[in-house]
Design a protein around this motif. Structure first.
Motif, short mmCIF file in Angstrom:
data_model
loop_
_atom_site.label_atom_id
_atom_site.label_comp_id
_atom_site.label_asym_id
_atom_site.label_seq_id
_atom_site.Cartn_x
_atom_site.Cartn_y
_atom_site.Cartn_z
N GLY A 1 0.78 -1.22 0.00
CA GLY A 1 0.00 0.00 0.00
C GLY A 1 0.81 1.27 0.00
O GLY A 1 0.25 2.35 0.16
N VAL A 2 2.14 1.17 -0.16
CA VAL A 2 3.00 2.36 -0.18
C VAL A 2 3.00 2.95 -1.60
O VAL A 2 3.14 2.23 -2.60
N LYS A 3 2.87 4.30 -1.65
CA LYS A 3 2.84 4.96 -2.96
C LYS A 3 4.25 4.98 -3.55
O LYS A 3 5.21 5.35 -2.89
N ARG A 4 4.36 4.60 -4.81
CA ARG A 4 5.63 4.64 -5.54
C ARG A 4 5.43 5.44 -6.85
O ARG A 4 4.32 5.60 -7.33
N TYR A 5 6.55 5.93 -7.40
CA TYR A 5 6.50 6.76 -8.61
C TYR A 5 7.35 6.10 -9.71
O TYR A 5 8.57 5.94 -9.57
N VAL A 6 6.65 5.69 -10.78
CA VAL A 6 7.34 4.99 -11.89
C VAL A 6 7.59 5.99 -13.02
O VAL A 6 6.64 6.54 -13.59
N PHE A 7 8.86 6.20 -13.34
CA PHE A 7 9.24 7.11 -14.43
C PHE A 7 9.53 6.29 -15.70
O PHE A 7 10.24 5.27 -15.65
N PHE A 8 8.98 6.77 -16.83
CA PHE A 8 9.15 6.07 -18.12
C PHE A 8 9.91 6.96 -19.12
O PHE A 8 9.84 8.19 -19.06
N GLU A 9 10.61 6.29 -20.03
CA GLU A 9 11.25 7.02 -21.14
C GLU A 9 11.21 6.11 -22.37
O GLU A 9 11.49 4.90 -22.27
N LYS A 10 10.87 6.68 -23.52
CA LYS A 10 10.86 5.92 -24.76
C LYS A 10 12.10 6.23 -25.59
O LYS A 10 12.65 7.32 -25.51
N TYR A 11 12.52 5.26 -26.36
CA TYR A 11 13.66 5.46 -27.27
C TYR A 11 13.43 4.66 -28.55
O TYR A 11 12.68 3.68 -28.57
N LEU A 12 14.06 5.09 -29.64
CA LEU A 12 13.90 4.44 -30.93
C LEU A 12 14.98 3.38 -31.12
O LEU A 12 16.17 3.68 -31.07
N ASP A 13 14.55 2.15 -31.32
CA ASP A 13 15.50 1.05 -31.56
C ASP A 13 16.02 1.19 -33.00
O ASP A 13 15.24 1.07 -33.96
N PRO A 14 17.31 1.45 -33.19
CA PRO A 14 17.85 1.67 -34.54
C PRO A 14 17.82 0.43 -35.42
O PRO A 14 17.93 0.53 -36.64
N LEU A 15 17.69 -0.74 -34.83
CA LEU A 15 17.70 -1.97 -35.62
C LEU A 15 16.33 -2.31 -36.17
O LEU A 15 16.20 -2.89 -37.25
N THR A 16 15.28 -1.98 -35.41
CA THR A 16 13.93 -2.33 -35.83
C THR A 16 13.09 -1.11 -36.21
O THR A 16 12.01 -1.25 -36.77
N SER A 17 13.60 0.11 -35.89
CA SER A 17 12.87 1.37 -36.13
C SER A 17 11.57 1.41 -35.33
O SER A 17 10.61 2.09 -35.71
N LYS A 18 11.52 0.67 -34.22
CA LYS A 18 10.34 0.67 -33.35
C LYS A 18 10.67 1.40 -32.05
O LYS A 18 11.81 1.40 -31.60
N TRP A 19 9.62 1.99 -31.46
CA TRP A 19 9.79 2.67 -30.18
C TRP A 19 9.72 1.65 -29.04
O TRP A 19 8.85 0.79 -29.02
N ARG A 20 10.68 1.74 -28.13
CA ARG A 20 10.71 0.86 -26.97
C ARG A 20 10.71 1.71 -25.70
O ARG A 20 10.91 2.93 -25.76
N GLU A 21 10.51 1.05 -24.55
CA GLU A 21 10.32 1.81 -23.30
C GLU A 21 11.12 1.20 -22.17
O GLU A 21 11.26 -0.02 -22.06
N VAL A 22 11.70 2.07 -21.36
CA VAL A 22 12.36 1.64 -20.12
C VAL A 22 11.72 2.39 -18.96
O VAL A 22 11.10 3.45 -19.15
N SER A 23 11.86 1.85 -17.76
CA SER A 23 11.23 2.49 -16.60
C SER A 23 12.09 2.32 -15.36
O SER A 23 12.95 1.43 -15.29
N VAL A 24 11.86 3.19 -14.39
CA VAL A 24 12.56 3.11 -13.11
C VAL A 24 11.58 3.60 -12.03
O VAL A 24 10.82 4.53 -12.25
N THR A 25 11.62 2.94 -10.85
CA THR A 25 10.70 3.28 -9.76
C THR A 25 11.42 4.06 -8.67
O THR A 25 12.51 3.66 -8.23
N MET A 26 10.83 5.19 -8.27
CA MET A 26 11.42 6.05 -7.24
C MET A 26 10.44 6.18 -6.06
O MET A 26 9.22 5.98 -6.22
N ASN A 27 10.97 6.53 -4.89
CA ASN A 27 10.13 6.66 -3.69
C ASN A 27 9.39 7.98 -3.64
O ASN A 27 8.34 8.09 -3.00
N LYS A 28 9.94 9.00 -4.30
CA LYS A 28 9.33 10.33 -4.26
C LYS A 28 9.29 10.95 -5.65
O LYS A 28 9.97 10.50 -6.57
N ASP A 29 8.50 12.02 -5.78
CA ASP A 29 8.40 12.73 -7.06
C ASP A 29 8.93 14.16 -6.90
O ASP A 29 8.37 15.10 -7.45
N THR A 30 9.99 14.30 -6.17
CA THR A 30 10.57 15.63 -5.99
C THR A 30 11.62 15.88 -7.08
O THR A 30 12.00 14.98 -7.83
#
Length: 376
Positions: A9-38
């Motif tokens: 039940g603890v609030k977490r903050y998931v940050f996302f970023e997209k990048y273009l895969d140069p081999l497939t020309s498709k957009w992919r996504e990575v994420s990271v979870t942080m405890n705060k949004d400061t």
């Protein structure tokens, strides 16, 4: 960024970023979870996301590099060079031919990361036994360009496999030196060759391909009279000839491909080098040849297949002759002469230079020998 609750039940903050895969020309996504949004957490999330993206991209490149064959690397380099280096059409053709020729001596499945110095050195040494020095040097230069391409595009750190390779000695044998010195036709040999070309035309003059034999005959004679490269001669058009002032405006070379406008063989491209764009003075005999060909063209214009493109040395359809066709007819002509030395179209160019040298000697020493009087 998205807010999420953990299982406890603890609030977490998931940050996302997209990048273009140069081999497939498709957009992919990575994420990271942080405890705060400061602000500090947002900045840290950006750094972590960027590192994840860099690692992903590096991992993709590494995986692809491991699978890259030397054959594929050579093909990729060639296509990149064709698109980005603004190469002449004749240079592109030469590169394509050379790359395909080199591939015949390289195992198809060999991975470029596995290529070591000794393999490359053995390859160069093998070529040195079968082709001339300039071709071996060119092969090494092409391979150096390929390895540098892989280094820049695929981050391959080590290209010493090609950097350590040594070219064989360019020391020429006595026989090679003599052959190069004699790579011209003396006066008797010139007469023999021209007579043979005339006989071949006479033998074929009743047939549709007679114009091809006549054009080849006269193209080789113009080479003897001007010292022009065969590609420059075959690219000549009547608009390039100044009959009154007796000079040729050399402004192109023939490319062995289909013209996109007429869909006929032969394209006129720029000369080999910028300095090759020049005006060449011509003798009365050369003027006579061009006038003869102009009359012959007017006769050929009656042929329904003829297309006016202004080329001088053509077949009956008005298409310029290819270098291959000239070489074939030259070889045929040589077989009915007593000439035993190796003769190519470039021999005509060397012969012209030797004639000029003889002129210079005669003018310098004011000699009245039989040889010099023959030039006057």
């Amino acid at each position: 960024m998205k807010e999420r609750l953990s299982k406890s039940g603890v609030k977490r903050y998931v940050f996302f970023e997209k990048y273009l895969d140069p081999l497939t020309s498709k957009w992919r996504e990575v994420s990271v979870t942080m405890n705060k949004d400061t602000k500090p957490y947002q900045n840290e999330a950006r750094k972590l996301l960027q590192k994840k993206i860099d690692d992903k991209l590096k991992d993709r490149k590494t995986k692809e590099l491991k699978e890259l064959t030397l054959h594929d690397a050579m093909s990729e380099w060639l296509e990149r060079a064709v698109k980005s280096d603004n190469l002449k059409q004749s240079t592109v053709k030469t590169y394509r031919y050379e790359i395909e020729s080199m591939k015949n001596d390289i195992e198809k499945d060999i991975k470029i990361v596995n290529v070591h110095y000794q393999y490359m050195q053995d390859l160069i040494d093998m070529w040195a036994k079968s082709v001339n020095y300039s071709r071996v040097k060119s092969h090494k230069n092409r391979l150096m360009s390929v390895f540098k391409y892989v280094r820049d595009v695929y981050d391959m750190d080590d290209i010493t496999a090609i950097e350590r390779v040594k070219l064989p000695s360019n020391k020429k044998t006595y026989e090679q030196t003599i052959e190069e010195r004699e790579n011209y036709l003396n006066e008797l040999e010139q007469h023999q060759l021209l007579n043979a070309l005339q006989k071949m035309y006479d033998k074929n003059y009743r047939y549709a391909w007679a114009k091809t034999y006549y054009s080849a005959y006269k193209a080789l004679e113009i080479q003897l009279l001007t010292g022009m490269r065969i590609g420059e001669v075959l690219a000549l058009q009547f608009k390039d000839i100044n009959f009154e002032k007796r000079f040729i405006d050399v402004n192109g070379t023939l490319v062995d491909k289909k013209d996109p406008i007429t869909q006929r063989y032969g394209v006129k491209d720029v000369t080999k080098m910028g300095s090759s764009m020049r005006k060449v003075g011509i003798t009365r005999r050369a003027v006579e040849i061009f006038k003869e060909l102009l009359e012959y063209k007017q006769f050929n214009q009656l042929d329904p297949e003829f297309l006016e493109r202004d080329f001088i040395f053509t077949n009956k359809k008005g298409n310029p002759l290819s270098t291959n066709k000239i070489n074939y007819i030259l070889k045929e002509a040589l077989e009915i002469t007593n000439i035993t030395k190796r003769v190519t179209t470039h021999t005509m160019r060397h012969t012209h230079v030797s004639i000029l040298a003889q002129h210079a000697i005669c003018n310098t020493f004011k000699s009245y020998s039989r040889a010099c009087r023959s030039f006057r």
